[in-house]
Design a protein around this motif. Sequence first.
Motif, PDB file in Angstrom:
ATOM      1  N   SER A 153       0.842  -1.202   0.000  1.00 41.04           N
ATOM      2  CA  SER A 153       0.000   0.000   0.000  1.00 41.04           C
ATOM      3  C   SER A 153       0.879   1.255   0.000  1.00 41.04           C
ATOM      4  N   LEU A 154       1.945   1.233   0.805  1.00 43.37           N
ATOM      5  CA  LEU A 154       2.834   2.392   0.866  1.00 43.37           C
ATOM      6  C   LEU A 154       3.463   2.641  -0.503  1.00 43.37           C
ATOM      7  N   ALA A 155       3.848   1.576  -1.179  1.00 42.24           N
ATOM      8  CA  ALA A 155       4.491   1.717  -2.492  1.00 42.24           C
ATOM      9  C   ALA A 155       3.547   2.398  -3.486  1.00 42.24           C
ATOM     10  N   LYS A 156       2.259   2.040  -3.416  1.00 40.60           N
ATOM     11  CA  LYS A 156       1.280   2.651  -4.337  1.00 40.60           C
ATOM     12  C   LYS A 156       1.041   4.122  -4.017  1.00 40.60           C
ATOM     13  N   LEU A 157       0.998   4.441  -2.711  1.00 40.71           N
ATOM     14  CA  LEU A 157       0.662   5.817  -2.310  1.00 40.71           C
ATOM     15  C   LEU A 157       1.836   6.782  -2.409  1.00 40.71           C
ATOM     16  N   ARG A 158       3.028   6.256  -2.240  1.00 47.90           N
ATOM     17  CA  ARG A 158       4.196   7.116  -2.071  1.00 47.90           C
ATOM     18  C   ARG A 158       4.383   8.190  -3.148  1.00 47.90           C
ATOM     19  N   PRO A 159       4.228   7.834  -4.444  1.00 43.03           N
ATOM     20  CA  PRO A 159       4.403   8.890  -5.472  1.00 43.03           C
ATOM     21  C   PRO A 159       3.394  10.029  -5.307  1.00 43.03           C
ATOM     22  N   LEU A 160       2.202   9.721  -4.820  1.00 46.31           N
ATOM     23  CA  LEU A 160       1.204  10.776  -4.588  1.00 46.31           C
ATOM     24  C   LEU A 160       1.595  11.620  -3.388  1.00 46.31           C
ATOM     25  N   VAL A 161       2.013  10.953  -2.309  1.00 45.14           N
ATOM     26  CA  VAL A 161       2.408  11.656  -1.082  1.00 45.14           C
ATOM     27  C   VAL A 161       3.604  12.572  -1.367  1.00 45.14           C
ATOM     28  N   GLU A 162       4.523  12.094  -2.193  1.00 43.60           N
ATOM     29  CA  GLU A 162       5.720  12.899  -2.479  1.00 43.60           C
ATOM     30  C   GLU A 162       5.388  14.203  -3.210  1.00 43.60           C
ATOM     31  N   ARG A 163       4.240  14.244  -3.850  1.00 45.68           N
ATOM     32  CA  ARG A 163       3.868  15.481  -4.554  1.00 45.68           C
ATOM     33  C   ARG A 163       3.674  16.664  -3.615  1.00 45.68           C
ATOM     34  N   TYR A 164       3.231  16.385  -2.382  1.00 47.27           N
ATOM     35  CA  TYR A 164       3.007  17.505  -1.446  1.00 47.27           C
ATOM     36  C   TYR A 164       3.998  17.523  -0.285  1.00 47.27           C
ATOM     37  N   SER A 165       5.044  16.686  -0.384  1.00 46.26           N
ATOM     38  CA  SER A 165       5.985  16.553   0.737  1.00 46.26           C
ATOM     39  C   SER A 165       7.412  16.860   0.319  1.00 46.26           C
ATOM     40  N   ARG A 166       8.163  17.505   1.213  1.00 49.52           N
ATOM     41  CA  ARG A 166       9.592  17.655   0.941  1.00 49.52           C
ATOM     42  C   ARG A 166      10.358  16.447   1.454  1.00 49.52           C
TER      43      ARG A 166
END
Lengths: 295, 295
Positions: free
Chosen positions: B140-153
């Motif tokens: 689940s983390l692998a799927k979400l990570r690219p999305l999360v990285e869009r708003y995270s430094r």
Amino acid sequence: MRIAFLGLGKMGVAILKHLLPGNEITVWNRTLSTAEALRSEGVKVAATPQEAVKEAEAVFSILLNDAAVEDVFLEQGALKAMPSGAIHACLSTISVASSQRLTEAHQQAGRPFVGAPVFGRPHVAEAGKLWSVLAGEDASLAKLRPLVERYSRGVTVVGEQPWSAHAMKVGGNFMITAMIASLTEGFVFAEANGIEPATYLQVVNQGLFQSPFVEMYGGLMLHPPETPGGTIALGEKDARLFLEAARGAHVPAPLAHQFHEHLKQAMTEGMQDADWAGGYYQLAKTVAGRKRGNN
Amino acid sequence: MRIAFLGLGKMGVAILKHLLPGNEITVWNRTLSTAEALRSEGVKVAATPQEAVKEAEAVFSILLNDAAVEDVFLEQGALKAMPSGAIHACLSTISVASSQRLTEAHQQAGRPFVGAPVFGRPHVAEAGKLWSVLAGEDASLAKLRPLVERYSRGVTVVGEQPWSAHAMKVGGNFMITAMIASLTEGFVFAEANGIEPATYLQVVNQGLFQSPFVEMYGGLMLHPPETPGGTIALGEKDARLFLEAARGAHVPAPLAHQFHEHLKQAMTEGMQDADWAGGYYQLAKTVAGRKRGNN
């Protein structure tokens, strides 16, 4: 300038070396061998503090504690041996009460007294990157400042009362203890919630503080050094100095009180020589383990 | 990806905008007008949480508190309305106990649940510079990570149990409270010893922490903003969440206990809407003034 330098611990020697170029320096140290080793650097070695200061224009002292500073300047008479125009810059971490006694004695003797404690460890002193805090009369600060800047990356003048500089030093060390205590409670909390303390440190420092200092102290807590930079015994002393100064100034100090209790507890558990950051965390882990065992 | 986004407060809207490019987004918010305003950005607006999630591959929620998240997902049934493969990323700051209930409910319903709280204020979210904390199953983390990285430094994975991410958020907020409380005691001490609090802040931050975060919070304490970033009421809630989670994990939390007492005292003095950093310091100054008056 003719400078007397009293106290040749690790910090003293590192600071002294920055003062050498262009100045005429006489040193004194309780242990003479440390002083003798500096002869090759071109300094004169005095047998007594009084002899060291008697022709000085500026006297730098970085002696161990209240007792050492008061013994040398008030009991042994270094204060009265100083030429009347000579300024005494006291770099030691001493209690506010002791600094107040020294301030008064210097006033009565008509010798300018400057509180000039420093923030930083010996390797920072060697690099000339300490943060110095100065307090005293403007004219004295103006004369000393170029010398202080030689071993400092920055200087803050905190006021005209010399003892307020020593209060600042005690107040700064309080923030270090507070950081250690806060990280300790955070690490214990994290671990109990399935988070590695190192991961907790990464998040709070990279996500919030972004502080090389938090990074360094957090690292010391998780991997205590074999030779402590500071010990639990020194941390206990720092917390006590803060508490005493708060009491003297009639203000509450609930956090310092709690830190002091924890550090005293660590002392009674025989941890006085443990690294103060690592030992503080170790004690909290032990206490948490006992608490969880009872639940 | 088909994304459902629930909760359109300041943080929600700022985060959502980073998810827009290339994704098909359906939003839901308790107040529909906020959602309607986003139609022009190309999002669909759902009338209910269930409608918003029913075709989603990923569900992002950033709702107000425990009650709001549990109401939407457990009571109103958004959890059961999610397609079986859809992942729910919960960004809210919620209690560890609530996150544990949600973790269990998602497990029973066979929907992957990810704890994904963030560190940073709305303007940091707008800049896409939040620090994100993730916890959940690797896939689940692998799927979400690219999305999360869009708003995270930056992103830190804290573990496999979703609730440990929410524990990390509560534990990170504890460090903010600890910094405010420590600076407060330091400022009161400094002032009582003839040192301007602004000078104290300069020395401890430039001499020790070198932290933009300490600089910012110290500034807020000395010059509280007219519109608080956080309030005493929110600070009291944060301290309570930490205390409850520590109790739940059977570890002591003596500092959090003390912070909570101070914040509760500020509440009883009518300061609930004051800035939490400035208000904390204000209360301590008042208490110190009373103490000195009695001496």
